[in-house]
Structure formats: C-alpha cells, structure tokens
Design an enzyme around this catalytic site. Structure first.
Site, PDB file in Angstrom:
ATOM      1  N   LYS A  13      26.972  39.196  46.033  1.00  0.00           N
ATOM      2  CA  LYS A  13      27.171  39.202  47.486  1.00  0.00           C
ATOM      3  C   LYS A  13      26.982  40.599  48.074  1.00  0.00           C
ATOM      4  O   LYS A  13      26.289  40.787  49.053  1.00  0.00           O
ATOM      5  CB  LYS A  13      28.605  38.745  47.850  1.00  0.00           C
ATOM      6  CG  LYS A  13      28.976  37.360  47.379  1.00  0.00           C
ATOM      7  CD  LYS A  13      30.410  37.001  47.784  1.00  0.00           C
ATOM      8  CE  LYS A  13      31.469  37.911  47.191  1.00  0.00           C
ATOM      9  NZ  LYS A  13      31.590  37.848  45.724  1.00  0.00           N
ATOM     10  N   ARG A  88      38.045  34.433  52.294  1.00  0.00           N
ATOM     11  CA  ARG A  88      38.187  34.033  50.901  1.00  0.00           C
ATOM     12  C   ARG A  88      39.161  32.887  50.739  1.00  0.00           C
ATOM     13  O   ARG A  88      39.375  32.429  49.615  1.00  0.00           O
ATOM     14  CB  ARG A  88      38.717  35.221  50.111  1.00  0.00           C
ATOM     15  CG  ARG A  88      37.693  35.872  49.194  1.00  0.00           C
ATOM     16  CD  ARG A  88      38.420  36.968  48.453  1.00  0.00           C
ATOM     17  NE  ARG A  88      37.762  37.413  47.275  1.00  0.00           N
ATOM     18  CZ  ARG A  88      36.918  38.450  47.243  1.00  0.00           C
ATOM     19  NH1 ARG A  88      36.597  39.083  48.334  1.00  0.00           N
ATOM     20  NH2 ARG A  88      36.403  38.821  46.100  1.00  0.00           N
ATOM     21  N   ARG A 127      28.824  46.012  35.649  1.00  0.00           N
ATOM     22  CA  ARG A 127      28.881  46.597  36.997  1.00  0.00           C
ATOM     23  C   ARG A 127      29.527  47.984  36.939  1.00  0.00           C
ATOM     24  O   ARG A 127      30.525  48.191  36.273  1.00  0.00           O
ATOM     25  CB  ARG A 127      29.691  45.697  37.943  1.00  0.00           C
ATOM     26  CG  ARG A 127      29.943  46.368  39.293  1.00  0.00           C
ATOM     27  CD  ARG A 127      30.220  45.397  40.408  1.00  0.00           C
ATOM     28  NE  ARG A 127      31.453  44.656  40.265  1.00  0.00           N
ATOM     29  CZ  ARG A 127      31.845  43.718  41.123  1.00  0.00           C
ATOM     30  NH1 ARG A 127      31.076  43.388  42.162  1.00  0.00           N
ATOM     31  NH2 ARG A 127      32.967  43.069  40.926  1.00  0.00           N
ATOM     32  N   ARG A 160      35.334  49.210  37.526  1.00  0.00           N
ATOM     33  CA  ARG A 160      36.538  48.929  38.306  1.00  0.00           C
ATOM     34  C   ARG A 160      37.626  48.330  37.422  1.00  0.00           C
ATOM     35  O   ARG A 160      37.323  47.541  36.532  1.00  0.00           O
ATOM     36  CB  ARG A 160      36.193  47.934  39.427  1.00  0.00           C
ATOM     37  CG  ARG A 160      35.684  48.616  40.685  1.00  0.00           C
ATOM     38  CD  ARG A 160      35.000  47.642  41.616  1.00  0.00           C
ATOM     39  NE  ARG A 160      35.725  46.388  41.807  1.00  0.00           N
ATOM     40  CZ  ARG A 160      35.278  45.385  42.551  1.00  0.00           C
ATOM     41  NH1 ARG A 160      34.107  45.481  43.172  1.00  0.00           N
ATOM     42  NH2 ARG A 160      35.973  44.288  42.684  1.00  0.00           N
ATOM     43  N   ARG A 171      40.102  36.174  38.106  1.00  0.00           N
ATOM     44  CA  ARG A 171      39.473  36.184  39.436  1.00  0.00           C
ATOM     45  C   ARG A 171      38.581  34.972  39.626  1.00  0.00           C
ATOM     46  O   ARG A 171      38.474  34.438  40.731  1.00  0.00           O
ATOM     47  CB  ARG A 171      38.682  37.477  39.618  1.00  0.00           C
ATOM     48  CG  ARG A 171      39.608  38.676  39.771  1.00  0.00           C
ATOM     49  CD  ARG A 171      38.870  39.979  39.624  1.00  0.00           C
ATOM     50  NE  ARG A 171      37.904  40.196  40.672  1.00  0.00           N
ATOM     51  CZ  ARG A 171      36.853  40.994  40.565  1.00  0.00           C
ATOM     52  NH1 ARG A 171      36.629  41.637  39.442  1.00  0.00           N
ATOM     53  NH2 ARG A 171      36.045  41.148  41.572  1.00  0.00           N
TER      54      ARG A 171
END
Ligand code: ADP
Ligand code: ADP
Ligand code: ZN
Length: 214
Positions: A13, A88, A127, A160, A171
């Site tokens: 996204k 969300r 990531r 992260r 998540r």
C-alpha cells in the site's frame, strides 16, 4: 481525487501510495508514518500509540480518527489525497464517511492491493524502513543504492519492531478480523477496485493508473 488504499500489512500500500501521490500531485497520508513520527519525537500520542503498535494491535479508533479528519482538511489536501493505512476498522470508515459528508465530499476510489498471506511474510521480513523520512525499501525487491542507508535522506535503515516474524502473524490476524470487512463496506459504496498485488512494483502501479486514468 480522494483515494483509500486497502490491503494486508506488507501488501504494498505504502509503496503504491507514494507513486500515486507523485503522479497525481496529491499528498500521501499514512497513519503509520504519523504514529512513527510521534514516537520518534516522544509526543503523548506517540507514547500511547507505541504500546499498541509493538504488540501488533491497532491503535484505538478515538486516537486515530480525529487525527485524519484534521489532516485531510489541511490546505495541501484540497485537491484530494491518498490515505494509506486508514481506515482500518468499520468504525474508522464510518467516521470518515460522516466527516466527508459534512464537508460535502466523498471517497472516489478504494483500491484493494490483494496479496495472499504466504507472500506477506517474505515481504515483511525483507522490508527496511527509514524512520526519518518514511521511505520504504526491500532487501531484494526494492534495495537502496547503498546497503542499509536511505537513498533520500542518508539515515540508517531499520527492520521495524513490528516487522519481526512473531508480530507479523498477529498483524495478519488483526487484518483479517478488523480490516478485511472494509472490502465489503467500500464495495457496497461502489468505489472498490481490486489490483493483483503479487505482481512486481511497476505492474501493480500500471493496474492502478488504468483505474485512475492518466
Ligand atoms: P503496514 O504499512 O505494514 O500495514 P502501518 O505503518 O500502516 O503498517 O501501521 C503500523 C501500525 O500502526 C499498525 O500495526 C497499527 O498498530 C498502527 N496503525 C496505523 N494505522 C492505524 C489505524 N488507521 N488504526 C489503528 N492503528 C493504526
Ligand atoms: P504496506 O504499506 O502495505 O505495509 P509496503 O509498501 O511497505 O507495504 O511494502 C512492504 C514491503 O514489500 C516493502 O519492503 C516493499 O519494498 C516491498 N514491496 C512492495 N510492493 C512490492 C511488490 N509489488 N513486489 C515485491 N515487493 C514489494
Ligand atoms: Zn530517509
């Protein structure tokens, strides 16, 4: 043009939202980036948000909604925006719909970047994020010019805390329970568009520009 990006954590996204923002000249508004900036600056909001984010849970709706409703009324957002990571939950979506109605406005497109859970786990593990400017990289698919360093601002890149494998699964569960219902919500409003997020970065973006127009 007012756009919402839907999709699982790690679906791409943010990557696509930045490209949309650049091409169409509208701001990219990421609630995750806003929370991370607040954490970095040690604000009250940041302290509250961090306890949820570290556990892979959503920050409560009441801390999130007002923030976005305020942000979309800033002068740079008059011609539209691309919302990334918001809404969300159904209550967040309803809050946004109500606020826009009061402003005589509405969302034009909700773009669902569709990626199965199996692909997500590899994406998140690779990531790397710049906590200074919000840029995102991937060690294989979108590597920075110099390993571990942000191309844009020279800051050191990090994995992260919430991208560690144990938090990623949580998540994803939160996504399926609380965020996926938004697909039906926006489909019901006639603005849902789905793209195949498993394709490479540029192919995903061309699917999006076909929807949004040149
Ligand atoms: P990703 O891009 O991987 O989906 P984000 O940067 O959007 O991650 O979000 C990171 C975390 O910030 C989320 O797991 C959640 O804790 C919090 N967060 C971001 N946006 C929202 C929101 N709209 N509502 C509640 N929590 C949010
Ligand atoms: P989200 O904002 O949905 O959490 P990101 O845009 O941060 O997702 O992308 C998650 C990770 O996957 C990043 O490391 C990014 O560079 C990488 N990525 C994004 N889109 C693709 C793609 N189409 N193919 C391969 N990797 C991708
Ligand atoms: Zn940077």
């Amino acid at each position: 043009m007012k756009i919402i990006m839907l999709g699982a954590p790690g679906a791409g996204k943010g990557t696509q939202a930045k490209k949309i923002a650049a091409k169409y000249g509208i701001p990219h508004i990421s609630t995750g980036d806003i929370f991370r900036a607040n954490i970095k600056n040690g604000t009250e909001l940041g302290k509250k948000a961090k306890t949820y984010m570290d556990q892979g849970l959503l920050v409560p709706d009441e801390l999130t909604c007002d923030l976005v409703v305020d942000r979309i009324q800033q002068p740079d957002a008059v011609n539209g925006y691309v919302l990334d990571g918001f809404p969300r939950t159904i209550p967040q979506a309803e809050c946004l719909t109500d606020a826009l109605e009061k402003l005589g406005s509405k969302i034009d497109y909700a773009i669902d970047v569709n990626v199965p859970d199996e692909n997500i786990v590899t994406r998140m593990g690779g990531r790397r994020a710049c906590l200074k400017c919000g840029a995102t990289y991937h060690i294989v698919y979108a590597a920075p010019a110099k390993e571990g360093i942000c191309d844009t601002c020279g800051e050191k890149l990090v994995l992260r805390d919430d991208d560690k494998p144990e938090t990623v699964q949580k998540r994803l569960n939160v996504y399926h329970e609380q965020t996926q219902p938004l697909i039906d919500y926006y489909s019901g409003k006639g603005v849902l568009r789905t793209v195949d997020g498993t394709r490479d970065l540029d192919e995903v973006f061309s699917q999006i520009t076909e929807i949004l127009g040149e």
